[in-house]
Design a protein around this motif. Sequence first.
Motif, PDB file in Angstrom:
ATOM      1  N   UNK A   1      -6.403  -8.253   8.222  1.00 45.19           N
ATOM      2  CA  UNK A   1      -7.651  -7.992   7.514  1.00 45.19           C
ATOM      3  C   UNK A   1      -7.771  -6.538   7.058  1.00 45.19           C
ATOM      4  N   UNK A   2      -7.101  -5.635   7.737  1.00 41.78           N
ATOM      5  CA  UNK A   2      -7.201  -4.218   7.342  1.00 41.78           C
ATOM      6  C   UNK A   2      -5.938  -3.726   6.642  1.00 41.78           C
ATOM      7  N   UNK A   3      -5.051  -4.649   6.311  1.00 43.18           N
ATOM      8  CA  UNK A   3      -3.801  -4.247   5.654  1.00 43.18           C
ATOM      9  C   UNK A   3      -4.062  -3.549   4.326  1.00 43.18           C
ATOM     10  N   UNK A   4      -5.037  -4.016   3.573  1.00 46.12           N
ATOM     11  CA  UNK A   4      -5.349  -3.356   2.288  1.00 46.12           C
ATOM     12  C   UNK A   4      -5.813  -1.925   2.515  1.00 46.12           C
ATOM     13  N   UNK A   5      -6.582  -1.694   3.575  1.00 45.62           N
ATOM     14  CA  UNK A   5      -7.014  -0.321   3.886  1.00 45.62           C
ATOM     15  C   UNK A   5      -5.807   0.538   4.228  1.00 45.62           C
ATOM     16  N   UNK A   6      -4.916  -0.017   5.020  1.00 45.16           N
ATOM     17  CA  UNK A   6      -3.735   0.739   5.433  1.00 45.16           C
ATOM     18  C   UNK A   6      -2.872   1.100   4.225  1.00 45.16           C
ATOM     19  N   UNK A   7      -2.702   0.148   3.315  1.00 44.52           N
ATOM     20  CA  UNK A   7      -1.906   0.412   2.115  1.00 44.52           C
ATOM     21  C   UNK A   7      -2.591   1.464   1.236  1.00 44.52           C
ATOM     22  N   UNK A   8      -3.920   1.401   1.133  1.00 43.91           N
ATOM     23  CA  UNK A   8      -4.652   2.393   0.336  1.00 43.91           C
ATOM     24  C   UNK A   8      -4.467   3.792   0.901  1.00 43.91           C
ATOM     25  N   UNK A   9      -4.441   3.910   2.225  1.00 41.94           N
ATOM     26  CA  UNK A   9      -4.229   5.218   2.858  1.00 41.94           C
ATOM     27  C   UNK A   9      -2.817   5.715   2.562  1.00 41.94           C
ATOM     28  N   UNK A  10      -1.841   4.838   2.644  1.00 41.91           N
ATOM     29  CA  UNK A  10      -0.459   5.246   2.380  1.00 41.91           C
ATOM     30  C   UNK A  10      -0.293   5.726   0.939  1.00 41.91           C
ATOM     31  N   UNK A  11      -1.051   5.129   0.014  1.00 39.68           N
ATOM     32  CA  UNK A  11      -0.953   5.514  -1.400  1.00 39.68           C
ATOM     33  C   UNK A  11      -2.000   6.566  -1.785  1.00 39.68           C
ATOM     34  N   UNK A  12      -2.887   6.899  -0.861  1.00 39.58           N
ATOM     35  CA  UNK A  12      -3.972   7.864  -1.114  1.00 39.58           C
ATOM     36  C   UNK A  12      -4.762   7.481  -2.359  1.00 39.58           C
ATOM     37  N   UNK A  13      -5.149   6.221  -2.405  1.00 38.17           N
ATOM     38  CA  UNK A  13      -5.865   5.713  -3.582  1.00 38.17           C
ATOM     39  C   UNK A  13      -7.328   5.439  -3.248  1.00 38.17           C
ATOM     40  N   UNK A  14      -8.242   6.263  -3.751  1.00 37.64           N
ATOM     41  CA  UNK A  14      -9.668   6.032  -3.493  1.00 37.64           C
ATOM     42  C   UNK A  14     -10.155   4.686  -4.018  1.00 37.64           C
ATOM     43  N   UNK A  15      -9.642   4.258  -5.172  1.00 40.18           N
ATOM     44  CA  UNK A  15     -10.062   2.977  -5.744  1.00 40.18           C
ATOM     45  C   UNK A  15      -9.636   1.821  -4.859  1.00 40.18           C
ATOM     46  N   UNK A  16      -8.369   1.846  -4.421  1.00 34.33           N
ATOM     47  CA  UNK A  16      -7.881   0.795  -3.522  1.00 34.33           C
ATOM     48  C   UNK A  16      -8.667   0.787  -2.213  1.00 34.33           C
ATOM     49  N   UNK A  17      -8.990   1.977  -1.697  1.00 30.40           N
ATOM     50  CA  UNK A  17      -9.743   2.060  -0.448  1.00 30.40           C
ATOM     51  C   UNK A  17     -11.139   1.467  -0.632  1.00 30.40           C
TER      52      UNK A  17
END
Length: 198
Positions: free
Chosen positions: A90-106
Amino acid sequence: MKRKTLVVCSGGVVAVVTAITVIGAALNSESGLFGAEAAAWAQAGGTIGALLIAVYVAQITIEAEQHRRRLAAADLVNAITDTVDMALNDIDRMRQAVKRASPTEMANAVAAYDPSTAFPLGHLLKLSVERWPSPIVFMRTTAVNEHRAQFVDNALRVAAHLKDGMLAEWNSLRSLEANLDKSEVAFRQSVAGIVLAD
């Protein structure tokens, strides 16, 4: 000892004891095969046979209980793994957003986040340690839960303010995600150790 080997050995021992009993009774008895001494030898042979059968039945019972326990432990390991996977997926998208440093994805990941996915993991951790497959699996599952909660709490708190240039916040989230990643790897290794041990 394997069951087939135990049956063959038990049967062989009973046959040998019976043969020795009959031969010994015939040779040592003044009244032939049916004297009092022959009856004593037959009784001794029967007692030994009964003891061997009792050992065989006990061995079967022990093996059945061990098999039942292994199945119960495997079921619990599967339930634990599935519950941890659900909480982490459920938090995989958050983790990926952090790895890419993407505010939009987060922002999108936070909007899609369902906090109820962590509830089963919290309930599972309320089981007494004695019911777990091992204390190590319990400790590492607890670590995953704690690191997950720290990461999610921080991500939810700062998600609304994140921008591309906010290096300190991204580094904080990266550090928390790295801790979560380490605890997840340790958890998976401990579960694999349980599965391989059986």
